[in-house]
Design a protein around this motif. Sequence first.
Motif, PDB file in Angstrom:
ATOM      1  N   PHE A  97       0.848  -1.185   0.000  1.00 17.39           N
ATOM      2  CA  PHE A  97       0.000   0.000   0.000  1.00 17.39           C
ATOM      3  C   PHE A  97       0.888   1.241   0.000  1.00 17.39           C
ATOM      4  N   THR A  98       0.258   2.401  -0.079  1.00 18.66           N
ATOM      5  CA  THR A  98       1.008   3.654  -0.091  1.00 18.66           C
ATOM      6  C   THR A  98       0.778   4.514   1.149  1.00 18.66           C
ATOM      7  N   GLY A  99      -0.277   4.213   1.909  1.00 19.11           N
ATOM      8  CA  GLY A  99      -0.618   5.065   3.039  1.00 19.11           C
ATOM      9  C   GLY A  99      -1.431   6.278   2.644  1.00 19.11           C
TER      10      GLY A  99
ATOM     11  N   HIS B 288       4.396   6.314   1.061  1.00 21.53           N
ATOM     12  CA  HIS B 288       5.621   5.525   1.157  1.00 21.53           C
ATOM     13  C   HIS B 288       5.218   4.054   1.158  1.00 21.53           C
ATOM     14  N   TRP B 289       6.194   3.164   1.041  1.00 20.73           N
ATOM     15  CA  TRP B 289       5.879   1.738   1.017  1.00 20.73           C
ATOM     16  C   TRP B 289       5.278   1.311   2.360  1.00 20.73           C
ATOM     17  N   VAL B 290       4.067   0.789   2.306  1.00 22.38           N
ATOM     18  CA  VAL B 290       3.357   0.329   3.502  1.00 22.38           C
ATOM     19  C   VAL B 290       2.938  -1.118   3.267  1.00 22.38           C
TER      20      VAL B 290
ATOM     21  N   ALA C 168      12.311   8.213  12.925  1.00 21.76           N
ATOM     22  CA  ALA C 168      13.307   9.276  12.797  1.00 21.76           C
ATOM     23  C   ALA C 168      12.655  10.572  12.324  1.00 21.76           C
ATOM     24  N   LYS C 169      13.168  11.689  12.799  1.00 20.83           N
ATOM     25  CA  LYS C 169      12.693  12.999  12.358  1.00 20.83           C
ATOM     26  C   LYS C 169      12.795  13.105  10.839  1.00 20.83           C
ATOM     27  N   LYS C 170      11.698  13.546  10.220  1.00 17.96           N
ATOM     28  CA  LYS C 170      11.543  13.688   8.773  1.00 17.96           C
ATOM     29  C   LYS C 170      11.472  12.349   8.038  1.00 17.96           C
ATOM     30  N   GLY C 171      11.373  11.272   8.821  1.00 18.72           N
ATOM     31  CA  GLY C 171      11.137   9.968   8.220  1.00 18.72           C
ATOM     32  C   GLY C 171       9.642   9.731   8.025  1.00 18.72           C
ATOM     33  N   SER C 172       9.300   8.568   7.497  1.00 17.06           N
ATOM     34  CA  SER C 172       7.895   8.213   7.265  1.00 17.06           C
ATOM     35  C   SER C 172       7.381   7.311   8.367  1.00 17.06           C
TER      36      SER C 172
ATOM     37  N   SER D  28      -0.083   7.529   5.659  1.00 15.47           N
ATOM     38  CA  SER D  28       1.334   7.869   5.533  1.00 15.47           C
ATOM     39  C   SER D  28       1.558   9.296   6.021  1.00 15.47           C
ATOM     40  N   LEU D  29       2.444   9.454   7.010  1.00 15.02           N
ATOM     41  CA  LEU D  29       2.720  10.756   7.597  1.00 15.02           C
ATOM     42  C   LEU D  29       4.216  10.980   7.712  1.00 15.02           C
ATOM     43  N   THR D  30       4.611  12.247   7.768  1.00 19.03           N
ATOM     44  CA  THR D  30       6.010  12.620   7.971  1.00 19.03           C
ATOM     45  C   THR D  30       6.226  12.959   9.433  1.00 19.03           C
TER      46      THR D  30
END
Length: 200
Positions: free
Chosen positions: A2-4, A97-99, A134-138, A145-147
């Motif tokens: 999925f993409t999120g 992102h890849w989910v 991680a900060k600024k990670g997904s 999908s969130l940052t």
Amino acid sequence: MFTGLIQGVGRVARVEPLGGDVRLHIEVGSLPFDVVEMGESIAVNGTCLTVVAFDAQSFSADASNETLSLTTLGTLAVGSLVNLERALRASDRLGGHWVSGHVDGMGTVKQIDDDARAQRWRFEVPSALTRYIAKKGSICVDGVSLTVNEADAQGFEVALIPHTVEHTAFKTTRVGDAVNIEVDLVARYVERLLLDKELT
């Protein structure tokens, strides 16, 4: 996979106890559902489930006791709103992102604050998961999908724009609610590769 990126918000129509676990009956709501196949995967609040029955407005999926104990699906009640995403096709855009739809654990909404037109949400997660955030990670929260804006030993913070709140089940989520968390797959694989290197 999925993409999120949530494609629709559905509603739990029925929770059917069946042979020791449950079958969930989900009304698809705004999810595009013109072509569906038996056995296809649909993410429900970020949990990959298999379609075992369907009609034009709904589908049914079995949830094992393992799934019910490790995700929020075990607490869903009739009328609960759920985030829905159909499996990624090879021709689709990868906008999130890849989910995988394999939930790593449950977190808790600790704080929601207004931030201009957006909202800043803080989640607390089990300590076993914080190493992968991680900060600024997904990050994937209830299938979205969130940052990550900030991360620490207790959890992480994200910013939700008005569109995200309005077009997901976050519009009914409150402080204290449990949510499904899937960490970034890349972090998992990097850890495994490093572990294998140490063992060789």
